[in-house]
Enzyme design. Structure first.
Site, PDB file in Angstrom:
ATOM      1  CB  CYS A 225      -1.483   7.443   1.707  1.00  0.00           C
ATOM      2  SG  CYS A 225      -3.016   6.678   2.237  1.00  0.00           S
TER       3      CYS A 225
ATOM      4  CD  GLU B  32      -2.990  -1.149   0.356  1.00  0.00           C
ATOM      5  OE1 GLU B  32      -3.302  -0.042  -0.113  1.00  0.00           O
ATOM      6  OE2 GLU B  32      -3.586  -2.199   0.043  1.00  0.00           O
TER       7      GLU B  32
HETATM    8  P1  NAD Z   1       8.038   4.466   5.140  1.00  0.00           P
HETATM    9  O1  NAD Z   1       8.015   3.740   3.864  1.00  0.00           O
HETATM   10  O2  NAD Z   1       9.186   5.350   5.451  1.00  0.00           O
HETATM   11  O3  NAD Z   1       7.922   3.480   6.395  1.00  0.00           O
HETATM   12  C1  NAD Z   1       6.917   2.516   6.544  1.00  0.00           C
HETATM   13  C2  NAD Z   1       7.412   1.361   7.380  1.00  0.00           C
HETATM   14  O4  NAD Z   1       8.517   0.749   6.741  1.00  0.00           O
HETATM   15  C3  NAD Z   1       7.867   1.727   8.782  1.00  0.00           C
HETATM   16  O5  NAD Z   1       7.348   0.766   9.681  1.00  0.00           O
HETATM   17  C4  NAD Z   1       9.384   1.623   8.698  1.00  0.00           C
HETATM   18  O6  NAD Z   1       9.969   1.200   9.925  1.00  0.00           O
HETATM   19  C5  NAD Z   1       9.605   0.573   7.652  1.00  0.00           C
HETATM   20  N1  NAD Z   1      10.845   0.764   6.893  1.00  0.00           N
HETATM   21  C6  NAD Z   1      11.403   1.936   6.528  1.00  0.00           C
HETATM   22  N2  NAD Z   1      12.545   1.725   5.823  1.00  0.00           N
HETATM   23  C7  NAD Z   1      12.685   0.377   5.724  1.00  0.00           C
HETATM   24  C8  NAD Z   1      13.655  -0.486   5.108  1.00  0.00           C
HETATM   25  N3  NAD Z   1      14.704   0.008   4.455  1.00  0.00           N
HETATM   26  N4  NAD Z   1      13.479  -1.810   5.218  1.00  0.00           N
HETATM   27  C9  NAD Z   1      12.409  -2.319   5.866  1.00  0.00           C
HETATM   28  N5  NAD Z   1      11.492  -1.557   6.470  1.00  0.00           N
HETATM   29  C10 NAD Z   1      11.600  -0.226   6.399  1.00  0.00           C
HETATM   30  O7  NAD Z   1       6.680   5.255   5.115  1.00  0.00           O
HETATM   31  P2  NAD Z   1       6.197   6.384   6.081  1.00  0.00           P
HETATM   32  O8  NAD Z   1       7.118   7.564   5.920  1.00  0.00           O
HETATM   33  O9  NAD Z   1       5.952   5.844   7.444  1.00  0.00           O
HETATM   34  O10 NAD Z   1       4.774   6.749   5.439  1.00  0.00           O
HETATM   35  C11 NAD Z   1       4.658   7.667   4.407  1.00  0.00           C
HETATM   36  C12 NAD Z   1       4.419   7.002   3.068  1.00  0.00           C
HETATM   37  O11 NAD Z   1       3.448   5.999   3.189  1.00  0.00           O
HETATM   38  C13 NAD Z   1       3.884   7.965   2.031  1.00  0.00           C
HETATM   39  O12 NAD Z   1       4.503   7.712   0.804  1.00  0.00           O
HETATM   40  C14 NAD Z   1       2.420   7.620   1.951  1.00  0.00           C
HETATM   41  O13 NAD Z   1       1.804   7.933   0.727  1.00  0.00           O
HETATM   42  C15 NAD Z   1       2.439   6.160   2.202  1.00  0.00           C
HETATM   43  N6  NAD Z   1       1.165   5.713   2.735  1.00  0.00           N
HETATM   44  C16 NAD Z   1       0.392   4.874   1.991  1.00  0.00           C
HETATM   45  C17 NAD Z   1      -0.838   4.476   2.489  1.00  0.00           C
HETATM   46  C18 NAD Z   1      -1.749   3.548   1.727  1.00  0.00           C
HETATM   47  O14 NAD Z   1      -2.702   3.072   2.307  1.00  0.00           O
HETATM   48  N7  NAD Z   1      -1.494   3.255   0.458  1.00  0.00           N
HETATM   49  C19 NAD Z   1      -1.248   4.903   3.737  1.00  0.00           C
HETATM   50  C20 NAD Z   1      -0.421   5.736   4.465  1.00  0.00           C
HETATM   51  C21 NAD Z   1       0.798   6.115   3.966  1.00  0.00           C
END
Ligand code: NAD
Length: 457
Positions: A246, A212
């Site tokens: 998002c 997502e």
């Molecule tokens: P992110 O991708 O930075 O982090 C999400 C999760 O991934 C966290 O739990 C983090 O610990 C983990 N993570 C980060 N780097 C990692 C790596 N290298 N390896 C493994 N795990 C890792 O996202 P965020 O900053 O928390 O959220 C913002 C983003 O999420 C935006 O792009 C937004 O559009 C998207 N988003 C999408 C939805 C949806 O339903 N499609 C909902 C909310 C947010």
């Protein structure tokens, strides 16, 4: 966090699943009811954690994280029995006598990786799907919402079967360590770049993934739209949670004839919502995100119609409208994920469609128009994860619709029955009788038998 708690938690979930307790309807319903109870009993604690992590108001905590999760759980409780039913399939005559059906089988242990922006609904929401489908789950909340992560770690063992749901806290390293264990499915919500890393880390163990992700969700406003309503709906959802949503509208393409009027109305609404205090939470989650957003404002070639100021010490950015930024500048190239709204104008609807389709497929697209034909034309011509006509983001709250992205905005979908389907295996079952047992089809083959078989099959 050391490797021990990760492996211990995953092992406990595997044993929990192997015990068979998660398969029955009653266990699933009980866990889902526990989830509703958690939200009802802990609403104040959840709101306090969201205020601490994100500066979110109590009202927006309820709307964004609590009511949305609760609604999804209540819907699942109501429909689960029906979802779990075998689906009988008709057979062609050559398969007679016999019967066929699809049977839903739990996958096993599901990993839920959550983001920080709606840290409750985006962890407990996928958990609803996991539990409804009869799975065990490990939740890895975002380390960037530490108060909510700690609260989930404290509350989950109090409300759920501890051999079926676990919370493991930590950052990227812990997520990688978890993925290395191998799961029966991983559901990740976060950014597109991290999504690629999740998919790569899931590949060695062939862990299937639902991703997502995010992207730039456009809004198109045609000349015959009710601009008062557009301005209200747009300003409300865009600046909720400081634009860190998002499916927030990322940018607006407005018909050139009404663009300035729309800007005026949005500026008015922002002023009104700010006075009301309901659009508080202009705080940005951390310095890195603040600097990114402040950088967009510094580099913009557009005109700031309202807002534009930012204060690093409090990590706050004013709700800002930027008119006519350069489509090539960062503001128009990257997902904004903050309280900045670019508004551009278009000459013809085809130009607007070409503009949107020249970029990655968005998670959501929003079309405001008074014409049913134009609405349908836009839905048909612009590929996106979801689309809403004459409103913003409300499809998220409709459990009858699948929620997910397409292309760079994600793969797979959940919510309602779709979440149950995503985290179940659809097992194909064919049942035959011992008699009749046509000898004709077995070797040694004769010309006569082949002739008959070619006719029949
Ligand atoms: P992110 O991708 O930075 O982090 C999400 C999760 O991934 C966290 O739990 C983090 O610990 C983990 N993570 C980060 N780097 C990692 C790596 N290298 N390896 C493994 N795990 C890792 O996202 P965020 O900053 O928390 O959220 C913002 C983003 O999420 C935006 O792009 C937004 O559009 C998207 N988003 C999408 C939805 C949806 O339903 N499609 C909902 C909310 C947010």
């Amino acid at each position: 966090m050391s490797a021990e708690p990760v492996t211990a938690a995953v092992e406990r979930m595997r044993r929990g699943f192997a015990s068979g307790r998660t398969r029955g309807l009653e266990w699933r319903l009980e866990q889902l009811r526990n989830l509703v109870r958690l939200l009802d009993e802990q609403e104040d604690e959840v709101a306090a954690a969201l205020a601490e992590d994100l500066g979110r108001s109590k009202q927006e905590a309820w709307f964004g994280d609590i009511a949305s999760t609760r609604g999804e759980a209540v819907y699942a409780i109501k429909h689960l029995r029906g979802w779990m039913k075998k689906q009988r399939q008709p057979l062609s005559v050559i398969q007679y006598p016999g019967s066929a059906w699809i049977q839903y089988e739990p996958l096993g242990v599901v990993l839920i990786i959550g983001p920080w922006n709606y840290p409750v609904v985006l962890t407990l929401g996928p958990l609803i799907a996991a539990l409804a489908a009869g799975n065990c789950a490990v939740i890895k909340p975002s380390e960037l919402a530490p108060a909510t992560s700690a609260l989930l770690a404290e509350l989950v063992p109090k409300y759920f079967d501890t051999d079926a749901v676990a919370v493991v806290e930590g950052g990227a390293d812990v997520t990688q360590e978890l993925l290395a264990q191998g799961f029966d499915h991983a559901i990740f919500t976060g950014g597109t770049e991290v999504g690629k890393k999740i998919m790569a880390a899931a590949a060695p163990t062939l862990t299937p993934v639902t991703l997502e992700l995010g992207g730039k969700s456009p809004v198109i406003v045609t000349a015959d739209a009710d601009l008062d309503v557009v301005a209200r709906r747009l300003s409300w959802v865009k600046f909720m949670n400081s634009g860190q949503t998002c499916i927030a509208p990322d940018y607006v393409l407005a018909d050139h004839r009404i663009r300035d009027r729309l800007v005026d109305k949005i500026v008015e609404r922002i002023g009104e919502f700010e006075r009301d205090g309901s659009a508080d939470g202009r705080r940005i989650v951390n310095e890195r995100q603040f600097d990114r957003l402040a950088g967009y404002l510094e580099k913009t070639r557009g005109t700031v119609a309202v807002g534009g100021r930012s204060t690093r010490s409090s990590l706050s950015i004013e709700p800002t409208v930027v008119i006519d930024p350069d489509p090539k500048e960062p503001l128009m190239q990257e997902e904004i994920f903050g309280p900045i709204l670019p508004i551009l104008s278009y000459e013809s609807l085809d130009d607007a469609i070409t503009f949107v389709n020249g970029r990655s497929k968005p998670l959501a697209a929003y079309f405001f128009s008074g014409s049913a034909a134009v609405q349908q034309h836009l839905v048909d011509e612009i590929p996106s994860g979801g689309a809403v006509i004459n409103h913003i983001a409300m499809h998220y709250l409709v459990p009858q619709l699948p929620f997910g992205g397409v292309g760079a905005s994600g793969m797979g979908a959940y919510h309602g029955r779709w979440g149950f389907e995503a985290l179940s295996h659809r097992k194909a079952v064919l049942k035959k009788t011992f008699r009749p047992d046509l000898r004709l089809i077995y070797p040694p083959y004769t010309d006569f038998a082949m002739k008959i078989m070619r006719k029949v099959f």
